[in-house]
Motif scaffolding. Structure first.
Motif, PDB file in Angstrom:
ATOM      1  N   SER A  31      -6.002   6.937 -15.673  1.00  0.00           N
ATOM      2  CA  SER A  31      -6.158   7.368 -14.274  1.00  0.00           C
ATOM      3  C   SER A  31      -5.394   8.648 -13.973  1.00  0.00           C
ATOM      4  N   ASN A  32      -4.357   8.930 -14.769  1.00  0.00           N
ATOM      5  CA  ASN A  32      -3.518  10.098 -14.513  1.00  0.00           C
ATOM      6  C   ASN A  32      -4.217  11.422 -14.829  1.00  0.00           C
ATOM      7  N   SER A  57      -7.156  12.572 -13.728  1.00  0.00           N
ATOM      8  CA  SER A  57      -8.238  12.921 -12.806  1.00  0.00           C
ATOM      9  C   SER A  57      -8.234  14.377 -12.379  1.00  0.00           C
ATOM     10  N   GLU A 104     -12.278   4.970 -14.837  1.00  0.00           N
ATOM     11  CA  GLU A 104     -11.584   5.569 -13.690  1.00  0.00           C
ATOM     12  C   GLU A 104     -12.458   6.591 -12.975  1.00  0.00           C
ATOM     13  N   GLU A 130      -5.858  13.664  -3.518  1.00  0.00           N
ATOM     14  CA  GLU A 130      -6.112  12.281  -3.924  1.00  0.00           C
ATOM     15  C   GLU A 130      -5.589  12.094  -5.333  1.00  0.00           C
ATOM     16  N   HIS A 182      -4.354   8.991  -8.436  1.00  0.00           N
ATOM     17  CA  HIS A 182      -4.354   7.603  -8.899  1.00  0.00           C
ATOM     18  C   HIS A 182      -3.392   7.548 -10.082  1.00  0.00           C
ATOM     19  N   THR A 218      -0.738   5.812 -12.683  1.00  0.00           N
ATOM     20  CA  THR A 218      -0.427   4.572 -13.396  1.00  0.00           C
ATOM     21  C   THR A 218       0.765   4.777 -14.314  1.00  0.00           C
ATOM     22  N   ARG A 236       0.902   0.907 -10.183  1.00  0.00           N
ATOM     23  CA  ARG A 236      -0.153   1.855  -9.795  1.00  0.00           C
ATOM     24  C   ARG A 236       0.025   2.259  -8.335  1.00  0.00           C
ATOM     25  N   ASP A 281      -2.432   4.415  -5.589  1.00  0.00           N
ATOM     26  CA  ASP A 281      -3.623   5.166  -5.204  1.00  0.00           C
ATOM     27  C   ASP A 281      -3.320   5.841  -3.877  1.00  0.00           C
ATOM     28  N   THR A 306      -4.086   9.080  -0.935  1.00  0.00           N
ATOM     29  CA  THR A 306      -4.960  10.106  -0.362  1.00  0.00           C
ATOM     30  C   THR A 306      -4.243  10.802   0.786  1.00  0.00           C
TER      31      THR A 306
END
Length: 663
Positions: A297-298, A300, A328, A370, A372, A374, A399, A401, A403
């Motif tokens: 997820s890191n 993105s 993801e 945004e 995400h 982990t 984690r 998440d 925004t």
């Protein structure tokens, strides 16, 4: 003539389980013992080193900033030849001539520096330089390719790491003399300095190898004008594994990443060599440290261009990462070399270069609104504008998440107790001069003047998030979270016992483990550990992690701190919860904050925890013990464990003993 001790080395294959101890003679030595070079060459090199040492000593007497800063660029040559000679690390006869050339180059640098000159600092093309590591005071080399004047319009260069592949013969000497692992077919990136970290030999750029890359980068920034927003993460084979590791753990450092082949996790990768491991409960948790698939997820906000040959088994790394990233919602750009095994296809190399140039023209992506994030450990606790400062439980998935919309930050957390914002980065995505609203797991906090807030930190209290720092107490935090291997990623001193334990079996084992660690540290991490007797430890030494061997009878440092350790240990027994182990044939291994300075570690009776069997495959160079372990000494030490592990576990977030199942 220097004597060479010959060992019977048996190469084995097949099933491997962490729980199956082998005899040391069953494990191939890494690095191998080199050849015996001709007596005349040996004598010539020894004489040259003696003269070189005199010149180095003259330089050490000079305390001006110019000389002090550049002395490591000289010392790397002395160390390279000295280690090769002292530790029998010449592997082919033709290397002798190269050693003589290195000695000549090093002595010329010494002569120049004595005259106040350093022509290599303005040299174009390939140049080798050095730095002194904070970990053990050793000098470490790194390679550079400095571009000619390519019409550089900006005042600063971009920089690209190139992490080298596995090389069991890659001593300092061979690293300096025989290239840095970069493929000749690879096009040179425009206006870009190539940085080839040594990584302290062959450890997958993990542990002290990871720190080496960071220290080399810091050294380069002091010597050359580097664009902080133009740093690339590249490598192949073992170096490709390093690229994945640095990408998932430090995603905001890079403009783009380019992993080539390599591995991205341990268990599935080892199946390629038909090796099956059977990790126990804590070994499974420790796999989370370097299993990059857990951190997908890191990625993105990071452009990644993965390469592999279509016939290369190591395409498995990109396969598993592509799958993890897809879960993801992240796509992976892949370039595949046609009809190619474990190598870079020339045409594919040009495609990769073109894609990277396109990313360079776009520039580094800004911090996202945004994210995400982990992690499983506070060792890797930050990304862009978010820091995690405390977890509910280490080695369980944490984690966040997050925004940002207009002047509102919304965070959803799992397994997080405290977090904070990086104000400088946060200010690029939200206006800190205006009020902001922060929602964390349903708790709402309004900051009317965030730019004037003394702290942008929050912690969980009674199931609600509260602004401010949590109450001050001893807890696991970044760089003070364990496991045992973490103590060897910053400055440490080995504390040698001057006394003797009445438990003879333990005394013999502890002293043997100390000597074994010093040998393996030199072989695997290419430095001479700093060693002091227990009676010589000073207050100044407490600013380093202390690696203490012995017990309260043999080591005075242990005697001072024994009553403040999270596990009780005396000459009769080791008390772990409801279990007691007789001290006569059991040993305590642990890591915890040093009671004499709780900002640093103390480690009892252990070096880094992966042993000789792990040296055969970089994917197995992972922590093998958690925060503490009880060792049954009736089973001799081997190439996997320091004896039979009777019981082991992690301390709680408060650094106190906890049972396996407790939170």
């Amino acid at each position: 003539m220097r004597s060479i001790i010959c060992f019977i080395l048996l190469i084995f294959s097949g099933q491997f389980g962490f729980a199956q101890q082998k005899d040391l003679t069953e494990v191939r030595r890494v690095p191998a013992i080199g050849i015996q070079i001709p007596d005349a060459d040996e004598k010539e090199l020894e004489t040259g080193l003696q003269e070189f040492a005199k010149e180095v000593n003259q330089l050490k007497l000079k305390q001006d900033k110019f000389t002090v800063n550049l002395l490591p660029d000289v010392l790397i040559y002395y160390k390279a030849v000295d280690y090769a000679l002292k530790y029998h690390e010449f592997f082919h006869l033709e290397e002798v001539a190269s050693a003589k050339k290195l000695l000549q180059t090093g002595r010329q640098r010494a002569a120049d520096l004595l005259e106040g000159k350093a022509p290599w600092t303005t040299q174009k093309g390939e140049v080798v330089r050095g730095y002194v590591s904070k970990i053990d005071g050793s000098v470490q080399p790194y390679g550079l390719s400095i571009p000619e004047n390519d019409g550089l319009k900006e005042a600063k260069y971009n920089l690209s790491f190139w992490f080298h592949g596995r090389g069991e013969y890659l001593s300092e000497f061979n690293f300096i003399a025989n290239g840095k692992g970069f493929f000749p077919a690879m096009p040179a990136m425009k206006n870009t300095i190539m940085l080839y970290p040594y990584g302290r030999y062959c450890n997958g750029f993990k542990f002290a190898g990871e720190v080496d890359a960071q220290e080399a980068l810091a050294a380069v920034k002091k010597q050359y004008p580097i664009n902080e927003n133009g740093i690339f993460d590249r490598g192949f084979s073992m170096g490709g594994a390093a690229v994945w590791h640095f990408a998932v753990h430090f995603p905001d450092l890079w403009l783009a990443a380019n992993p080539g082949a390599g591995f991205a996790e341990t268990t599935k990768f080892l199946l390629l060599d038909k090796e099956t491991i059977h990790p126990n409960w804590y070994e499974k948790k420790l796999l989370h440290l370097y299993d990059c698939t857990d951190y997908a997820s890191n990625l993105s906000n990071l452009p990644i261009i993965a390469y592999n040959g279509d016939k290369d088994l190591q395409k498995q790394a990109a396969d598993v990462m592509e799958k993890a990233m897809k879960q993801e919602g992240i796509s992976l750009v892949r370039v595949v070399g046609p009809n190619t095994g474990h190598a870079y296809h020339p045409a594919s190399a040009k495609i990769v270069d073109s894609l990277l140039e396109t990313e360079a023209e776009k520039g580094k992506r800004p911090a996202p609104k945004e994210l995400h994030f982990t992690t499983y450990t506070l060792k890797y606790n930050r990304m862009y504008w978010l820091n995690l400062d405390a977890l509910k439980e280490h080695w369980e998935k944490a984690r966040v998440d997050g925004t940002i919309s207009n002047q509102t930050i919304t965070l959803k957390t799992t397994n997080v107790l405290a977090l904070s914002f990086e104000s400088e980065v946060l200010s690029t995505v939200i206006n800190l001069k205006k009020p902001i609203v922060i929602h964390i797991d349903g708790t709402t906090v309004t900051l009317k003047q965030p730019s004037k807030a003394s702290v942008l930190s929050f912690y969980l209290e009674n199931k609600n998030w509260v602004q401010g720092n949590p109450p001050s107490k001893l807890v696991k935090k970044h760089d003070l979270q364990g496991p045992i291997d973490d103590a060897f990623m910053s400055a440490f001193i080995v504390v040698k016992p001057t006394g003797k334990s009445k438990n003879e079996l333990f005394d013999k084992w502890s002293k043997a483990e100390l000597e074994r660690f010093l040998i393996l540290w030199r072989r695997q991490f290419r430095g001479d550990a700093i060693v002091k007797n227990d009676v010589d430890i000073t207050a100044a030494d407490l600013s380093s992690n202390l690696i203490v061997f012995g017990d309260e009878e043999s080591n005075q440092v242990i005697a001072k701190i024994k009553n403040k350790l999270p596990i009780k240990w005396d000459p009769e027994k080791i008390q772990v919860g409801g279990n007691a182990y007789p001290s006569k044939d059991h040993a305590l291994i642990l890591i915890c904050p040093n009671p004499l300075n709780t900002q640093k570690y103390v480690v009892l009776n252990s070096g880094f925890t992966f042993r000789e069997e792990s040296f055969l495959n970089n994917a197995k160079q992972i922590p093998m013990l958690p925060d503490w372990a009880i060792i049954d000494l009736n089973t001799p030490p081997g190439p996997i464990y320091p004896g039979k592990v009777s019981e082991a576990g992690f301390f709680g977030e408060d650094w106190k003993w906890k049972s396996k199942g407790s939170k």
